[in-house]
Design an enzyme around this catalytic site. Structure first.
Site, PDB file in Angstrom:
ATOM      1  N   MET A  47     106.262 138.766  26.384  1.00  0.00           N
ATOM      2  CA  MET A  47     104.145 138.908  27.862  1.00  0.00           C
ATOM      3  C   MET A  47     103.564 139.729  27.859  1.00  0.00           C
ATOM      4  O   MET A  47     105.068 140.598  28.790  1.00  0.00           O
ATOM      5  CB  MET A  47     104.920 137.366  27.481  1.00  0.00           C
ATOM      6  CG  MET A  47     104.779 135.936  26.895  1.00  0.00           C
ATOM      7  SD  MET A  47     105.051 134.494  28.032  1.00  0.00           S
ATOM      8  CE  MET A  47     104.152 133.399  26.823  1.00  0.00           C
ATOM      9  N   GLN A  61     109.599 132.073  27.187  1.00  0.00           N
ATOM     10  CA  GLN A  61     109.623 132.821  28.147  1.00  0.00           C
ATOM     11  C   GLN A  61     109.778 132.576  29.727  1.00  0.00           C
ATOM     12  O   GLN A  61     109.515 132.849  31.052  1.00  0.00           O
ATOM     13  CB  GLN A  61     108.925 134.442  28.429  1.00  0.00           C
ATOM     14  CG  GLN A  61     109.834 135.369  27.156  1.00  0.00           C
ATOM     15  CD  GLN A  61     108.399 136.106  26.653  1.00  0.00           C
ATOM     16  OE1 GLN A  61     108.257 137.707  26.979  1.00  0.00           O
ATOM     17  NE2 GLN A  61     107.744 136.409  25.847  1.00  0.00           N
ATOM     18  N   ASP A 115     104.591 137.934  35.094  1.00  0.00           N
ATOM     19  CA  ASP A 115     103.699 139.030  34.857  1.00  0.00           C
ATOM     20  C   ASP A 115     103.691 139.954  35.571  1.00  0.00           C
ATOM     21  O   ASP A 115     104.077 141.480  35.801  1.00  0.00           O
ATOM     22  CB  ASP A 115     102.386 138.549  34.894  1.00  0.00           C
ATOM     23  CG  ASP A 115     102.255 138.490  32.922  1.00  0.00           C
ATOM     24  OD1 ASP A 115     102.543 138.142  31.991  1.00  0.00           O
ATOM     25  OD2 ASP A 115     100.917 137.773  33.303  1.00  0.00           O
ATOM     26  N   GLY A 147      99.348 129.016  34.283  1.00  0.00           N
ATOM     27  CA  GLY A 147     100.330 129.036  33.446  1.00  0.00           C
ATOM     28  C   GLY A 147     101.778 128.628  34.834  1.00  0.00           C
ATOM     29  O   GLY A 147     101.213 129.339  35.487  1.00  0.00           O
TER      30      GLY A 147
END
Length: 356
Positions: free
Chosen positions: A177, A282, A135, A10
């Site tokens: 997320m 995001q 993350d 991503g």
């Protein structure tokens, strides 16, 4: 010296900034260094889709989001599986590397990308990995680039919800997320003043969630904001096996856990609930100043590792200093939020509920 570079998985706001740091550092050392950029992640390395790049290609991209090389998801589990034409992906990557006579390949990406980078290291290629993910779940580094930029965006979403939640005396859920870890939801939730924060590492009890909402009502507070991670899980579901839980998710009638929680609150508490999903915003936009600094440092440190010919490492940030961490020690490990962490305790001290 001939260096390959690719971005995989991503995208995030600071990939270009990190590549810029690496390339500028290398060219400061030796203006004759050759850079080969592989298009669309590991696919470019597998199918020999690349372009030779100049220093100018990496100029003016410090503030530009996304990645100038493009990216794609190439699951680690599929790396040893031949493609639809029977091509051995690992052997193809090795062939591209040796055909170009590369001295090293710089790989920017998250956990899956890191595992594949370590695989290439095990196959004898010289690799340097830079930890990218909103993350913040890569083991061995205090922070990943993209994380702070995503915090800013998710926090802004929560901030914007506050005014409408207060105006209509509603319960609002902002879905952040994070399927496996709750770092982003935790930080954005605290920064945005969320009243309830639900993360994968702390399975929630819906009764406790409703109690927290009702408690605010009794205190004269007409609205409640929940920051909910994509991967938030109830205590009941947390007891299921992976197979059982996967099967349950397949049969879920709601788009996500946030909508399931909203329905339960409306049914049992009799209050109006709205769900907001910032989604891929995001990961978008320009990198924040923190990430620009972080990427400049990580990129420069990666260039120094290449110059030193110290390969097989992830360039980490530990206690405010860049550090070379062997991929063999970190690949495949996940950095999760400790439910007993000081930050969790402090958040609870000021009244934030984690549904436990």
């Amino acid at each position: 010296m001939r260096i390959g570079i690719l971005t995989s998985g991503g995208d995030c706001q600071a990939l270009n900034a990190a590549m810029r740091g690496v390339v500028k550092g290398l060219f400061e050392y030796n203006k004759d260094i050759e850079i080969f950029g592989f298009k669309n992640g590991y696919k470019g390395l597998i199918y020999k889709d690349y372009k030779q790049m100049s220093r100018e290609d990496f100029s003016g991209i410090l503030t530009r989001g996304g990645t100038i090389l493009g990216s794609s998801r190439q699951p680690f589990k599929q790396m040893r599986v031949p493609d639809e034409n029977g091509l051995d992906k690992v052997e193809a990557m090795k062939k591209t590397y040796y055909d170009l006579n590369l001295d090293c390949i710089v790989i920017l990406g998250g956990n899956g990308t890191e595992k594949s980078a370590n695989l290439l290291r095990e196959e004898g290629l010289n690799v340097i990995h830079l930890p990218k993910t909103i993350d913040n779940d890569i083991y061995g580094t205090d922070v990943t680039f993209g994380f702070q930029s995503a915090i800013n965006i998710a926090t802004d979403a929560i901030d914007c919800i506050h005014t409408t939640a207060a105006s209509h005396n509603r319960v609002f859920i902002v879905e952040v997320m994070g399927h496996k870890v709750g770092w982003l939801t935790l930080y954005a939730g605290v920064a945005g003043g969320a009243d309830i924060i639900l993360i994968p590492e702390i399975p929630y009890d819906i009764d406790k969630v409703i109690s927290a909402i009702e408690k605010r009502g009794k205190e004269g507070k007409g609205f409640t904001i929940l920051a909910v991670a994509e991967g938030a899980i109830s205590k009941e579901d947390a007891k299921l096996s992976k197979k059982e839980y996967k099967s349950k998710l397949a049969d879920r009638k709601y788009p996500s856990v946030s909508y399931e929680i909203a329905a339960a609150i409306e049914k049992r508490a009799g209050v109006e609930v709205r769900v907001t999903v910032p989604g891929h915003t995001q990961r978008g936009g320009s990198p924040c100043p923190y990430d620009r600094v972080l990427c400049t440092r990580l990129g420069g440190a990666a260039a120094k590792a290449i110059i030193d010919r110290d390969y097989g490492n992830m360039i980490a940030m530990v206690n405010g200093e860049t550090k070379r961490v062997p991929l063999s020690k970190v690949a495949g490990k996940l950095k999760t939020v400790n439910p007993k962490a000081q930050m969790i305790k402090e958040a609870k001290m000021i009244g934030i509920s984690f549904g436990d």
